[in-house]
Design a protein around this motif. Structure first.
Motif, PDB file in Angstrom:
ATOM      1  N   LYS A 171       0.813  -1.211   0.000  1.00 24.88           N
ATOM      2  CA  LYS A 171       0.000   0.000   0.000  1.00 24.88           C
ATOM      3  C   LYS A 171       0.850   1.265   0.000  1.00 24.88           C
ATOM      4  O   LYS A 171       0.370   2.345   0.338  1.00 24.88           O
ATOM      5  CB  LYS A 171      -0.992  -0.011   1.163  1.00 24.88           C
ATOM      6  CG  LYS A 171      -0.502  -0.686   2.419  1.00 24.88           C
ATOM      7  CD  LYS A 171      -1.544  -0.669   3.486  1.00 24.88           C
ATOM      8  CE  LYS A 171      -0.901  -0.190   4.768  1.00 24.88           C
ATOM      9  NZ  LYS A 171      -1.660  -0.404   5.957  1.00 24.88           N
ATOM     10  N   PHE A 186       2.289   4.608  -0.690  1.00 23.91           N
ATOM     11  CA  PHE A 186       1.716   5.721  -1.429  1.00 23.91           C
ATOM     12  C   PHE A 186       2.562   6.988  -1.273  1.00 23.91           C
ATOM     13  O   PHE A 186       3.153   7.467  -2.232  1.00 23.91           O
ATOM     14  CB  PHE A 186       0.269   5.985  -0.987  1.00 23.91           C
ATOM     15  CG  PHE A 186      -0.332   7.194  -1.635  1.00 23.91           C
ATOM     16  CD1 PHE A 186      -0.786   7.123  -2.944  1.00 23.91           C
ATOM     17  CD2 PHE A 186      -0.419   8.402  -0.963  1.00 23.91           C
ATOM     18  CE1 PHE A 186      -1.322   8.238  -3.569  1.00 23.91           C
ATOM     19  CE2 PHE A 186      -0.952   9.520  -1.573  1.00 23.91           C
ATOM     20  CZ  PHE A 186      -1.408   9.444  -2.871  1.00 23.91           C
ATOM     21  N   ASP A 187       2.665   7.466  -0.029  1.00 26.64           N
ATOM     22  CA  ASP A 187       3.178   8.803   0.243  1.00 26.64           C
ATOM     23  C   ASP A 187       4.454   9.158  -0.504  1.00 26.64           C
ATOM     24  O   ASP A 187       4.475  10.040  -1.356  1.00 26.64           O
ATOM     25  CB  ASP A 187       3.428   8.995   1.757  1.00 26.64           C
ATOM     26  CG  ASP A 187       2.347   8.380   2.595  1.00 26.64           C
ATOM     27  OD1 ASP A 187       1.925   7.253   2.266  1.00 26.64           O
ATOM     28  OD2 ASP A 187       1.954   9.013   3.580  1.00 26.64           O
ATOM     29  N   TYR A 193       4.455   8.803  -4.294  1.00 26.62           N
ATOM     30  CA  TYR A 193       3.661   9.841  -4.969  1.00 26.62           C
ATOM     31  C   TYR A 193       4.433  11.154  -5.028  1.00 26.62           C
ATOM     32  O   TYR A 193       4.415  11.862  -6.033  1.00 26.62           O
ATOM     33  CB  TYR A 193       2.342  10.030  -4.216  1.00 26.62           C
ATOM     34  CG  TYR A 193       1.372  10.937  -4.924  1.00 26.62           C
ATOM     35  CD1 TYR A 193       0.701  10.509  -6.071  1.00 26.62           C
ATOM     36  CD2 TYR A 193       1.117  12.216  -4.442  1.00 26.62           C
ATOM     37  CE1 TYR A 193      -0.200  11.327  -6.718  1.00 26.62           C
ATOM     38  CE2 TYR A 193       0.214  13.051  -5.086  1.00 26.62           C
ATOM     39  CZ  TYR A 193      -0.443  12.601  -6.227  1.00 26.62           C
ATOM     40  OH  TYR A 193      -1.328  13.415  -6.872  1.00 26.62           O
ATOM     41  N   ALA A 230      -1.481   1.769  -5.156  1.00 26.06           N
ATOM     42  CA  ALA A 230      -2.077   2.750  -4.250  1.00 26.06           C
ATOM     43  C   ALA A 230      -2.223   4.108  -4.948  1.00 26.06           C
ATOM     44  O   ALA A 230      -3.199   4.830  -4.727  1.00 26.06           O
ATOM     45  CB  ALA A 230      -1.217   2.879  -2.997  1.00 26.06           C
ATOM     46  N   ILE A 231      -1.237   4.418  -5.785  1.00 30.30           N
ATOM     47  CA  ILE A 231      -1.293   5.691  -6.516  1.00 30.30           C
ATOM     48  C   ILE A 231      -2.405   5.642  -7.567  1.00 30.30           C
ATOM     49  O   ILE A 231      -3.205   6.573  -7.710  1.00 30.30           O
ATOM     50  CB  ILE A 231       0.070   6.001  -7.167  1.00 30.30           C
ATOM     51  CG1 ILE A 231       1.117   6.166  -6.070  1.00 30.30           C
ATOM     52  CG2 ILE A 231      -0.016   7.236  -8.049  1.00 30.30           C
ATOM     53  CD1 ILE A 231       2.521   6.354  -6.577  1.00 30.30           C
ATOM     54  N   TYR A 277      -5.630   5.976  -5.821  1.00 33.06           N
ATOM     55  CA  TYR A 277      -5.874   7.350  -5.404  1.00 33.06           C
ATOM     56  C   TYR A 277      -6.390   8.182  -6.583  1.00 33.06           C
ATOM     57  O   TYR A 277      -7.373   8.916  -6.465  1.00 33.06           O
ATOM     58  CB  TYR A 277      -4.588   7.948  -4.843  1.00 33.06           C
ATOM     59  CG  TYR A 277      -4.592   9.448  -4.753  1.00 33.06           C
ATOM     60  CD1 TYR A 277      -5.319  10.091  -3.743  1.00 33.06           C
ATOM     61  CD2 TYR A 277      -3.904  10.227  -5.673  1.00 33.06           C
ATOM     62  CE1 TYR A 277      -5.346  11.472  -3.664  1.00 33.06           C
ATOM     63  CE2 TYR A 277      -3.926  11.606  -5.604  1.00 33.06           C
ATOM     64  CZ  TYR A 277      -4.647  12.220  -4.592  1.00 33.06           C
ATOM     65  OH  TYR A 277      -4.673  13.584  -4.515  1.00 33.06           O
ATOM     66  N   LYS A 278      -5.716   7.996  -7.706  1.00 29.22           N
ATOM     67  CA  LYS A 278      -6.123   8.766  -8.886  1.00 29.22           C
ATOM     68  C   LYS A 278      -7.542   8.399  -9.297  1.00 29.22           C
ATOM     69  O   LYS A 278      -8.371   9.252  -9.617  1.00 29.22           O
ATOM     70  CB  LYS A 278      -5.166   8.500 -10.050  1.00 29.22           C
ATOM     71  CG  LYS A 278      -3.808   9.152  -9.867  1.00 29.22           C
ATOM     72  CD  LYS A 278      -2.892   8.830 -11.036  1.00 29.22           C
ATOM     73  CE  LYS A 278      -1.550   9.517 -10.887  1.00 29.22           C
ATOM     74  NZ  LYS A 278      -0.575   8.965 -11.836  1.00 29.22           N
ATOM     75  N   ALA A 338      -9.910   7.191  -7.463  1.00 31.67           N
ATOM     76  CA  ALA A 338     -10.939   7.566  -6.495  1.00 31.67           C
ATOM     77  C   ALA A 338     -11.099   9.077  -6.374  1.00 31.67           C
ATOM     78  O   ALA A 338     -12.217   9.571  -6.259  1.00 31.67           O
ATOM     79  CB  ALA A 338     -10.603   6.949  -5.134  1.00 31.67           C
ATOM     80  N   PHE A 339      -9.982   9.792  -6.396  1.00 35.35           N
ATOM     81  CA  PHE A 339     -10.090  11.199  -6.040  1.00 35.35           C
ATOM     82  C   PHE A 339      -9.757  12.181  -7.167  1.00 35.35           C
ATOM     83  O   PHE A 339      -9.959  13.365  -7.014  1.00 35.35           O
ATOM     84  CB  PHE A 339      -9.224  11.482  -4.806  1.00 35.35           C
ATOM     85  CG  PHE A 339      -9.626  10.660  -3.623  1.00 35.35           C
ATOM     86  CD1 PHE A 339     -10.840  10.900  -2.988  1.00 35.35           C
ATOM     87  CD2 PHE A 339      -8.832   9.622  -3.174  1.00 35.35           C
ATOM     88  CE1 PHE A 339     -11.240  10.125  -1.908  1.00 35.35           C
ATOM     89  CE2 PHE A 339      -9.218   8.853  -2.095  1.00 35.35           C
ATOM     90  CZ  PHE A 339     -10.434   9.090  -1.462  1.00 35.35           C
ATOM     91  N   THR A 391     -15.799   6.310  -7.841  1.00 32.60           N
ATOM     92  CA  THR A 391     -15.839   5.766  -6.487  1.00 32.60           C
ATOM     93  C   THR A 391     -16.156   4.271  -6.477  1.00 32.60           C
ATOM     94  O   THR A 391     -15.495   3.489  -5.789  1.00 32.60           O
ATOM     95  CB  THR A 391     -16.887   6.523  -5.643  1.00 32.60           C
ATOM     96  OG1 THR A 391     -16.709   7.924  -5.890  1.00 32.60           O
ATOM     97  CG2 THR A 391     -16.723   6.231  -4.181  1.00 32.60           C
ATOM     98  N   SER A 423     -13.215   2.292  -7.892  1.00 32.18           N
ATOM     99  CA  SER A 423     -12.036   2.270  -7.017  1.00 32.18           C
ATOM    100  C   SER A 423     -12.287   1.403  -5.782  1.00 32.18           C
ATOM    101  O   SER A 423     -11.361   0.775  -5.265  1.00 32.18           O
ATOM    102  CB  SER A 423     -11.631   3.683  -6.624  1.00 32.18           C
ATOM    103  OG  SER A 423     -12.718   4.340  -6.021  1.00 32.18           O
TER     104      SER A 423
END
Lengths: 363, 300
Positions: free
Chosen positions: B238, B240-241, B244, B256-257, B260-261, B263-264, B269, B272
């Protein structure tokens, strides 16, 4: 098989000296037991022979080769640990085969050697098990098997049966003796249990505070202890020791403990003492109790009786000191019984009160 | 319920302070359970439901039940599979790197050395930093023109993050730097639990140090090392931080990236959520393999 020689071995842990000038020769095929209290240096000596501990000075030779600077693996000795030290993730077979695998011997050779050792120790049926599934006795058999499989020059054992219960200990003691007789391997065995030492050893080495106190055959150590420490460490119950005044040296002499009436002994038995400050040591079996006033007996009362089945240990008070006597079972029923005490002068030991050294009669 | 509750003995200290089992239940356990239900259990179930819909959180349009359509689409999407391949590669590099470095450090520390406590603490520092912060300053360290890494390694203007072939390794190196101490800590616990007398026995048995390591040390530390690997694998999956922050290369687009893309940024939604569930199932499956091995190792 090998002869092991320690010469002027000293060992310091920081500023604490744990081995003080140890000199000892262990003959080829001999079974030597190092006996002493915990912390006396006996295990350190054994580990120094094995190479698990370095020595600060002195030499250790195995079969004429100086080994004190060699690694344990290069000394060709085997070691049996008190904690068994079996490899927990390996089967019994793998454990026993480990010393052979480590030097990459052939598979066929390994298998036949492991089988032979397992048969010898009676653990063939356990070969596929893991140590965690073994009883304490079997674990130690496996540990011994692992030590024997490589046919080492010498077998070193550090309280190998100390972790077992009393009954199993007795059984394993007999097995170790049988093993030694069958293989005739040079063996050094460390224990604090004097019964083990007496029953196993060709020679016993008694250690105290890093110093060898006495080296000798079991009966010699028992019958002629070199000093007070050995006298009181070997034998159960312990030897009675009391300050004694020796009076007269003619045909009859008196041994007086405290203010009590003296024990009458032949003058020859004490003539060599020259009136020096002396301690009397006498084993419980040489303290003779009778129900009737006999020759030279001192009248007193029993203060305690320990029935042990085959015999009783009876305590009596003489001149403020307690003497323990070994009597036939049922001799006294309890405390406060009137008895007459005499000593066997032939089995009396005298020690220099200042140095603790034995004062033996010349010849 | 109340009749199964054991009452405290009247003379115990808790009773004296007036805390009965009932009070403890009301005061501590009920709020905790309520919290868990609101923030963990409910979102889990709700996202499971949305994964079967075409729900988009950015619109007010009602969610339509579309069954397994999201899953079907995701699993047949070539790009998603590429994200998975990248992630698998990243997890492999990162976790094996952490095991090698972490275990190596633990071996070095597992002896009497001066200032061992201080050294251990200093080595643990990376683990205590925020991942985003780590990402930001490694970006500076990696910088081709003024980064200190190129300066020390004498690599000139080597592009760590802009080169698509290298960027994933660069991200993995940061993860290794940050999380090796974790593996080290667990390994150290495992190593110090190996009884010293086993090493002595092996020494007597003429085993070389390499043989001792592979036949004694490693098998005995394996269970605890396995636990470290389980944790690190789950975490690495997972990541990400810092990934990214460090790089926006397609070759470093971990799941995870991507998630994120999706979903957000794309506001898919429902899709994802389905994606998240696929990842969850994969992580659970991989963890299960480890746990099986762990149990086998522990059974010995």
């Amino acid at each position: 098989m090998a002869r092991i020689e320690l010469a002027n071995v000293q060992k310091f842990f920081g500023s604490v000296q744990v081995l003080k000038d140890v000199n000892l020769t262990i003959e080829d095929g001999e079974f030597v037991v190092m006996l002493g209290q915990s912390g006396c240096g006996k295990t350190t000596t054994l580990r120094a022979i094995a190479g698990l501990e370095t020595v600060s000075s002195g030499t250790i030779t195995i079969d004429g080769r100086e080994v004190q600077d060699l690694k344990a693996g290069d000394r060709d000795i085997a070691f049996v640990f008190q904690s068994f030290s079996l490899y927990p993730h390996m089967t019994v077979e793998e454990n026993i085969a480990f010393p052979l695998r480590a030097v990459s011997s052939s598979r066929a050779e390994r298998e036949s050697e492991v089988k032979e050792v397992a048969r010898f120790l009676g653990i063939e049926r356990l070969l596929s098990r893991r140590p965690s599934a073994l009883s304490g006795g079997d674990m130690q058999r496996v540990a011994i098997g692992r030590a024997l499989v490589r046919r080492p020059k010498a077998l070193l054992m550090d309280e190998p049966i100390g972790a077992l219960d009393a009954k199993l200990r007795e059984q394993m003691r007999a097995e170790i003796k049988r093993l030694h007789i069958a293989r005739n391997s040079t063996s050094v065995y460390v224990t604090h249990d004097q019964v083990e030492a007496m029953s196993l050893a060709d020679r016993i080495v008694v250690m105290h505070n890093g110093v060898l106190q006495q080296v000798g055959a079991p009966d010699e150590v028992y019958l002629h202890p070199a000093n007070l420490f050995v006298a009181q460490f070997v034998g159960s119950p312990v030897m009675n020791v009391a300050d004694v005044a020796v009076e007269g040296a003619g045909t009859d002499a008196l041994l007086r403990i405290g203010r009590a009436e003296g024990f009458r002994v032949p003058g020859g038995a004490v003539a060599h003492l020259n009136g020096a400050a002396t301690k009397l040591g006498i084993r419980p079996e040489a303290v003779l109790l009778t129900r009737e006033p006999g020759q030279g007996g001192i009248e007193t009362e029993t203060t305690n009786v320990e029935p042990l089945g085959s015999h009783d240990i009876v305590d009596v008070r003489i001149g403020g000191e307690t003497l323990r006597a070994r009597c036939e079972s049922g001799f006294a029923r309890g405390e406060g019984e009137k008895v007459w005490v005499s000593l066997d002068p032939e089995r009396a030991h005298f020690f220099d009160a200042a140095t603790g050294q034995s004062m033996r009669r010349a010849g | 319920m109340a009749n199964v509750m054991t009452r405290l003995e009247p003379d115990t200290r808790a009773a004296a302070r007036g805390l009965s089992d009932l009070t403890i239940r009301n005061l501590f356990i009920i709020p905790t359970i309520a919290f868990l239900i609101i923030f963990n259990v409910f979102p889990l179930l709700y996202s499971l439901w949305t994964s079967f819909t075409d729900f988009r959180a950015s619109t007010t349009a009602p969610a339509n039940w579309i069954g397994l359509e999201n899953y079907r689409e995701l699993l047949s999407d070539e790009f998603i599979w590429r994200n998975f391949t990248i992630t698998a590669k990243y997890v492999l590099i990162s976790v094996s790197g952490q095991v090698v470095v972490g275990f190596g450090l633990a071996m070095l520390l597992n002896r009497q050395i001066p200032m061992k406590g201080l050294i251990t603490t200093l080595l643990l520092l990376p683990m205590m930093l925020s991942m985003a912060v780590v990402g930001l300053f490694w970006k500076l360290l990696y910088d081709p023109s003024f980064g200190i890494i190129n300066y020390f390694l004498g690599l000139g203007k080597f592009e760590w993050l802009a080169d698509p072939q290298v960027a994933l390794y660069a991200v993995a190196i940061v993860d290794i730097w940050m999380w090796s101490p974790f593996v080290m800590l667990l390994s150290l616990a495992g190593l110090s639990a190996v009884p010293k007398h086993l090493y002595e026995a092996a020494e007597i048995d003429r085993a070389s140090s390499l043989y001792t390591f592979f036949r004694i040390t490693l098998p005995l530390v394996a269970p605890i090392l396995m636990i470290a690997i389980i944790f690190r694998t789950m975490e690495a999956f997972k990541t990400f931080d810092h990934a990214y922050i460090l790089s926006s290369q397609p070759t470093t687009e971990l799941i995870a990236i991507r998630l994120y893309k999706m979903a957000f940024l794309e506001w898919q939604t429902g899709m994802s959520s389905a994606f998240a569930y696929i990842v969850l199932i994969m992580v659970v499956a991989i963890t299960n393999i480890y746990v099986k091995y762990l149990n086998r190792a522990k059974a010995r």
